[in-house]
Design a protein around this motif. Structure first.
Motif, mmCIF file in Angstrom:
data_model
loop_
_atom_site.group_PDB
_atom_site.id
_atom_site.type_symbol
_atom_site.label_atom_id
_atom_site.label_comp_id
_atom_site.label_asym_id
_atom_site.label_seq_id
_atom_site.Cartn_x
_atom_site.Cartn_y
_atom_site.Cartn_z
ATOM 1 N N TRP A 41 44.329 33.753 22.630
ATOM 2 C CA TRP A 41 44.521 33.169 23.230
ATOM 3 C C TRP A 41 43.809 32.887 24.367
ATOM 4 O O TRP A 41 43.490 33.097 25.276
ATOM 5 N N CYS A 42 43.660 30.878 24.436
ATOM 6 C CA CYS A 42 43.440 30.761 25.218
ATOM 7 C C CYS A 42 43.061 28.877 25.494
ATOM 8 O O CYS A 42 44.315 28.265 24.791
ATOM 9 N N LYS A 43 43.107 28.405 26.922
ATOM 10 C CA LYS A 43 43.724 27.226 27.243
ATOM 11 C C LYS A 43 42.214 26.098 26.984
ATOM 12 O O LYS A 43 41.100 26.493 27.882
ATOM 13 N N PRO A 44 42.291 24.847 26.652
ATOM 14 C CA PRO A 44 41.283 23.675 26.510
ATOM 15 C C PRO A 44 41.155 23.410 28.034
ATOM 16 O O PRO A 44 42.802 23.227 28.698
ATOM 17 N N GLN A 45 40.251 23.140 29.026
ATOM 18 C CA GLN A 45 40.173 22.488 29.813
ATOM 19 C C GLN A 45 39.536 21.298 30.214
ATOM 20 O O GLN A 45 37.946 21.494 29.594
#
Length: 115
Positions: A41-45
């Motif tokens: 899982w990732c989060k766009p920054q």
């Protein structure tokens, strides 16, 4: 004070692997294809306006940043597949503090196919 990252912000999937030659069963030819080894899982920054202006005209222009939980398997030798596009990992900023909640910031550049 450091901004806390919420688990709910990690709502995108990113795959890590390499581009390999895979045999096409229809033509018998070898085609380049992204082959994933693992995914997270990732989060766009988002970058601030000042950050965007400071990278204008540099090698980092046109890159994106995503945040993942710290993982020693991730390196700049791998490729990433994010939102259907294949990316090179240009910069890996790992958090090696050993904290329970450690995050890595990855700078990605889209791979451009030749031809």
């Amino acid at each position: 004070m450091v901004k806390k990252l919420l688990f709910s912000e990690f709502n995108q999937r990113i795959k890590f692997g390499d581009v390999k030659y895979v045999r096409n069963p229809n033509t018998g030819d070898n085609d380049e294809e992204f082959v994933p080894d693992f995914e997270m899982w990732c989060k766009p920054q988002k970058r601030t306006a000042n950050q965007s202006y400071s990278i204008y005209g540099t090698d980092l222009e046109g890159t994106i940043v995503v945040v993942i939980r710290h993982d020693d398997r991730v390196s700049t030798k791998l490729k990433a597949k994010y939102k259907g596009q294949t990316y090179d990992i240009v910069v890996n900023n790992p958090d090696e503090t050993g904290d329970y909640m450690a995050y890595d910031y990855l700078t990605l550049r889209q791979v451009k196919k030749v031809g």
